[in-house]
Design a protein around this motif. Structure first.
Motif, PDB file in Angstrom:
ATOM      1  N   LEU A  56       0.831  -1.204   0.000  1.00  0.00           N
ATOM      2  CA  LEU A  56       0.000   0.000   0.000  1.00  0.00           C
ATOM      3  C   LEU A  56       0.867   1.256   0.000  1.00  0.00           C
ATOM      4  O   LEU A  56       0.639   2.191  -0.781  1.00  0.00           O
ATOM      5  N   LYS A  57       1.884   1.267   0.833  1.00  0.00           N
ATOM      6  CA  LYS A  57       2.784   2.418   0.902  1.00  0.00           C
ATOM      7  C   LYS A  57       3.547   2.598  -0.414  1.00  0.00           C
ATOM      8  O   LYS A  57       3.634   3.712  -0.956  1.00  0.00           O
ATOM      9  N   ALA A  58       4.074   1.510  -0.960  1.00  0.00           N
ATOM     10  CA  ALA A  58       4.849   1.590  -2.199  1.00  0.00           C
ATOM     11  C   ALA A  58       3.982   1.956  -3.390  1.00  0.00           C
ATOM     12  O   ALA A  58       4.462   2.548  -4.364  1.00  0.00           O
ATOM     13  N   SER A  59       2.704   1.618  -3.335  1.00  0.00           N
ATOM     14  CA  SER A  59       1.809   1.856  -4.470  1.00  0.00           C
ATOM     15  C   SER A  59       1.622   3.335  -4.772  1.00  0.00           C
ATOM     16  O   SER A  59       1.207   3.700  -5.885  1.00  0.00           O
ATOM     17  N   MET A  60       1.942   4.196  -3.812  1.00  0.00           N
ATOM     18  CA  MET A  60       1.783   5.631  -4.035  1.00  0.00           C
ATOM     19  C   MET A  60       2.747   6.144  -5.109  1.00  0.00           C
ATOM     20  O   MET A  60       2.565   7.250  -5.633  1.00  0.00           O
ATOM     21  N   GLN A  61       3.769   5.343  -5.447  1.00  0.00           N
ATOM     22  CA  GLN A  61       4.751   5.753  -6.454  1.00  0.00           C
ATOM     23  C   GLN A  61       4.453   5.177  -7.840  1.00  0.00           C
ATOM     24  O   GLN A  61       5.217   5.408  -8.774  1.00  0.00           O
ATOM     25  N   VAL A  62       3.363   4.453  -7.985  1.00  0.00           N
ATOM     26  CA  VAL A  62       3.022   3.834  -9.271  1.00  0.00           C
ATOM     27  C   VAL A  62       2.261   4.833 -10.135  1.00  0.00           C
ATOM     28  O   VAL A  62       1.215   5.348  -9.734  1.00  0.00           O
ATOM     29  N   ASP A  63       2.776   5.109 -11.328  1.00  0.00           N
ATOM     30  CA  ASP A  63       2.060   5.966 -12.275  1.00  0.00           C
ATOM     31  C   ASP A  63       0.842   5.231 -12.809  1.00  0.00           C
ATOM     32  O   ASP A  63       0.884   4.028 -13.078  1.00  0.00           O
ATOM     33  N   LEU A  64      -0.240   5.962 -13.010  1.00  0.00           N
ATOM     34  CA  LEU A  64      -1.517   5.333 -13.332  1.00  0.00           C
ATOM     35  C   LEU A  64      -1.712   5.049 -14.815  1.00  0.00           C
ATOM     36  O   LEU A  64      -2.584   4.255 -15.177  1.00  0.00           O
ATOM     37  N   TYR A  65      -0.929   5.658 -15.678  1.00  0.00           N
ATOM     38  CA  TYR A  65      -1.154   5.432 -17.105  1.00  0.00           C
ATOM     39  C   TYR A  65      -0.539   4.108 -17.539  1.00  0.00           C
ATOM     40  O   TYR A  65       0.659   3.878 -17.385  1.00  0.00           O
ATOM     41  N   ASP A  66      -1.373   3.250 -18.090  1.00  0.00           N
ATOM     42  CA  ASP A  66      -0.931   1.972 -18.639  1.00  0.00           C
ATOM     43  C   ASP A  66      -1.401   1.924 -20.086  1.00  0.00           C
ATOM     44  O   ASP A  66      -2.613   1.842 -20.340  1.00  0.00           O
ATOM     45  N   PRO A  67      -0.493   1.985 -21.066  1.00  0.00           N
ATOM     46  CA  PRO A  67      -0.909   2.033 -22.468  1.00  0.00           C
ATOM     47  C   PRO A  67      -1.689   0.806 -22.915  1.00  0.00           C
ATOM     48  O   PRO A  67      -2.480   0.896 -23.865  1.00  0.00           O
ATOM     49  N   ASP A  68      -1.496  -0.330 -22.256  1.00  0.00           N
ATOM     50  CA  ASP A  68      -2.255  -1.528 -22.623  1.00  0.00           C
ATOM     51  C   ASP A  68      -3.685  -1.479 -22.106  1.00  0.00           C
ATOM     52  O   ASP A  68      -4.616  -1.969 -22.760  1.00  0.00           O
ATOM     53  N   TYR A  69      -3.861  -0.891 -20.931  1.00  0.00           N
ATOM     54  CA  TYR A  69      -5.183  -0.854 -20.307  1.00  0.00           C
ATOM     55  C   TYR A  69      -5.447   0.545 -19.744  1.00  0.00           C
ATOM     56  O   TYR A  69      -5.587   0.729 -18.529  1.00  0.00           O
ATOM     57  N   PRO A  70      -5.513   1.560 -20.610  1.00  0.00           N
ATOM     58  CA  PRO A  70      -5.643   2.946 -20.130  1.00  0.00           C
ATOM     59  C   PRO A  70      -6.981   3.187 -19.427  1.00  0.00           C
ATOM     60  O   PRO A  70      -8.008   2.619 -19.801  1.00  0.00           O
ATOM     61  N   ASP A  71      -6.915   3.981 -18.400  1.00  0.00           N
ATOM     62  CA  ASP A  71      -8.091   4.478 -17.689  1.00  0.00           C
ATOM     63  C   ASP A  71      -8.842   3.427 -16.874  1.00  0.00           C
ATOM     64  O   ASP A  71      -9.921   3.723 -16.344  1.00  0.00           O
ATOM     65  N   MET A  72      -8.313   2.221 -16.759  1.00  0.00           N
ATOM     66  CA  MET A  72      -9.012   1.221 -15.951  1.00  0.00           C
ATOM     67  C   MET A  72      -9.069   1.631 -14.486  1.00  0.00           C
ATOM     68  O   MET A  72      -9.981   1.251 -13.753  1.00  0.00           O
ATOM     69  N   TRP A  73      -8.078   2.417 -14.049  1.00  0.00           N
ATOM     70  CA  TRP A  73      -8.055   2.879 -12.661  1.00  0.00           C
ATOM     71  C   TRP A  73      -9.275   3.715 -12.318  1.00  0.00           C
ATOM     72  O   TRP A  73      -9.655   3.839 -11.138  1.00  0.00           O
ATOM     73  N   LYS A  74      -9.917   4.271 -13.345  1.00  0.00           N
ATOM     74  CA  LYS A  74     -11.106   5.092 -13.097  1.00  0.00           C
ATOM     75  C   LYS A  74     -12.290   4.270 -12.600  1.00  0.00           C
ATOM     76  O   LYS A  74     -13.275   4.835 -12.105  1.00  0.00           O
ATOM     77  N   ARG A  75     -12.183   2.949 -12.748  1.00  0.00           N
ATOM     78  CA  ARG A  75     -13.234   2.076 -12.199  1.00  0.00           C
ATOM     79  C   ARG A  75     -13.181   2.052 -10.672  1.00  0.00           C
ATOM     80  O   ARG A  75     -14.174   1.702 -10.020  1.00  0.00           O
ATOM     81  N   GLY A  76     -11.997   2.402 -10.135  1.00  0.00           N
ATOM     82  CA  GLY A  76     -11.822   2.384  -8.686  1.00  0.00           C
ATOM     83  C   GLY A  76     -11.290   1.065  -8.184  1.00  0.00           C
ATOM     84  O   GLY A  76     -11.921   0.021  -8.358  1.00  0.00           O
ATOM     85  N   PHE A  77     -10.081   1.082  -7.607  1.00  0.00           N
ATOM     86  CA  PHE A  77      -9.480  -0.078  -6.968  1.00  0.00           C
ATOM     87  C   PHE A  77      -9.410   0.211  -5.469  1.00  0.00           C
ATOM     88  O   PHE A  77      -8.937   1.278  -5.060  1.00  0.00           O
ATOM     89  N   TYR A  78      -9.858  -0.733  -4.663  1.00  0.00           N
ATOM     90  CA  TYR A  78      -9.891  -0.499  -3.216  1.00  0.00           C
ATOM     91  C   TYR A  78      -9.247  -1.674  -2.475  1.00  0.00           C
ATOM     92  O   TYR A  78      -9.677  -2.817  -2.618  1.00  0.00           O
ATOM     93  N   LEU A  79      -8.217  -1.388  -1.693  1.00  0.00           N
ATOM     94  CA  LEU A  79      -7.565  -2.374  -0.842  1.00  0.00           C
ATOM     95  C   LEU A  79      -8.136  -2.278   0.564  1.00  0.00           C
ATOM     96  O   LEU A  79      -8.087  -1.218   1.193  1.00  0.00           O
ATOM     97  N   GLN A  80      -8.667  -3.379   1.039  1.00  0.00           N
ATOM     98  CA  GLN A  80      -9.188  -3.411   2.405  1.00  0.00           C
ATOM     99  C   GLN A  80      -8.108  -3.037   3.420  1.00  0.00           C
ATOM    100  O   GLN A  80      -6.934  -3.367   3.230  1.00  0.00           O
TER     101      GLN A  80
END
Length: 347
Positions: A56-80
């Motif tokens: 979770l802490k390391a994930s803050m450094q991950v860029d969200l743009y993925d050319p293979d699957y662009p904009d999928m993050w807009k669906r919302g990912f939630y870690l309990q």
């Protein structure tokens, strides 16, 4: 629905947000990551129970743009958030398991020691508790029409998810990335051992049509006999076999497409991080020389979607916690790719 009106994907991640810096909540996210802080039966290195918090802490450094699957993050990912009851139970039973492993490793007879008999019983009961807890978590989110995946913890953790997937989807196959077969029956006496996850899956979940294993390079003779006698319910692409085919001139594309062809229409990916080259996961529980670069596995996963098959879930397990955050750094990127793929396959 996730409100991204004021969200800047190029800005500095807000540490108060959820995984990957997204302002996701359990209610507005389409994809839920079940956090399973459990490592009771690990038989070598420990630490993976605390991997979700590290990732979770390391994930803050991950860029969200993925050319293979662009904009999928807009669906919302939630870690309990970490369930402290589960974590504390894991810590307690882990200490019990260590005493038991030390006892039997010296050749002592179990029936002669009542304390050890009680210990193995409590550890096995704990495994049953964990399986039911994961199942109930997954079922709850499936009933809310969410996509569900799992972040461990050791490889014993996803059995409850597999049972929930079977209820929801019926027949499916598992693509297992792993240095080990995990086909041992009650390894070291632990019914729900991390080394027994695929044995238990095949034994308890008839809806799992087959398991296609990729990268195995450390296994026992009993496991080899199990594979040979499984009537192709287990299909194993050993690390040695894949490498030698490439040395002889075969391409990884051909091998990847062949692997995917063995899978049914619905696929779950079980990614034990030790399937990778250990330089990418030095603190995983049971590292083995050999393995793959990460881009090869992403290429293989991409072929699943390109084939028209549906990715219905994944589990990511056995990520260690070391002196640096390198394990979590790699783990966070694997997690993001798999989340994006799961969302894309169910868009």
């Amino acid at each position: 629905m996730l409100d991204l009106t004021n969200f800047d994907q190029n800005g500095v991640a807000n540490p108060n947000n959820n995984v990957f810096g997204l302002p996701s909540t359990e209610e507005n996210a389409d994809l839920i990551i079940i956090n399973v802080p459990w490592e009771v039966t690990v038989s070598y290195g420990a630490g993976t129970a605390r991997a979700p918090e590290s990732i979770l802490k390391a994930s803050m450094q991950v860029d969200l743009y993925d050319p293979d699957y662009p904009d999928m993050w807009k669906r919302g990912f939630y870690l309990q958030p970490t369930d402290r009851t589960v974590l504390l139970k894991s810590d307690f039973l882990r200490k019990e398991a260590e005493l038991y492993i030390d006892y039997i490793s010296k050749g002592e007879a179990l029936f002669k020691n009542q304390f050890m008999c009680r210990t193995i019983r409590e550890v096995n009961e704990g495994g049953g508790y964990l399986n039911n807890w994961v199942y109930e978590q997954a079922k709850k989110y499936f009933d809310q029409h969410k996509l569900v995946c799992l972040l461990g913890g050791d490889h014993s953790t996803p059995l409850g998810l597999y049972k929930a997937l079977a209820e929801k989807h019926g027949e499916f196959g598992i693509l297992q990335i792993d240095a080990h077969c995990d086909l041992r029956k009650a390894y070291e006496g632990f019914v729900y051992s991390h080394a027994s996850i695929m044995y238990n899956t095949l034994n308890e979940i008839p809806e799992v049509k087959n398991i296609v294993q990729v990268g195995v390079r450390d296994f026992g003779q009993d496991e080899w006999e199990y594979i040979k006698n499984s009537d192709y319910r287990v299909i194993t692409y050993f690390d040695k076999e894949i490498k030698e085919r490439q040395y002889e001139g075969d391409t990884f594309r051909n091998i990847a497409e062949e692997i995917v062809s063995k899978l049914p229409q619905k696929v779950h990916i079980s990614f034990d991080i030790d399937g990778l080259d250990p330089k990418l996961c030095p603190d995983t529980g049971t590292p083995v020389p050999g393995g793959f670069e990460l881009d090869r596995m992403f290429f293989l996963f991409k072929k699943i979607l390109e084939s028209g098959r549906q990715l219905i879930g994944f589990d990511l397990v056995e990520i260690g916690v070391g002196e640096t955050d390198w394990n979590a750094n790699v783990g966070a990127r694997v997690l993001y790719k798999l989340c994006s793929m799961l969302a894309a396959s169910n868009n």
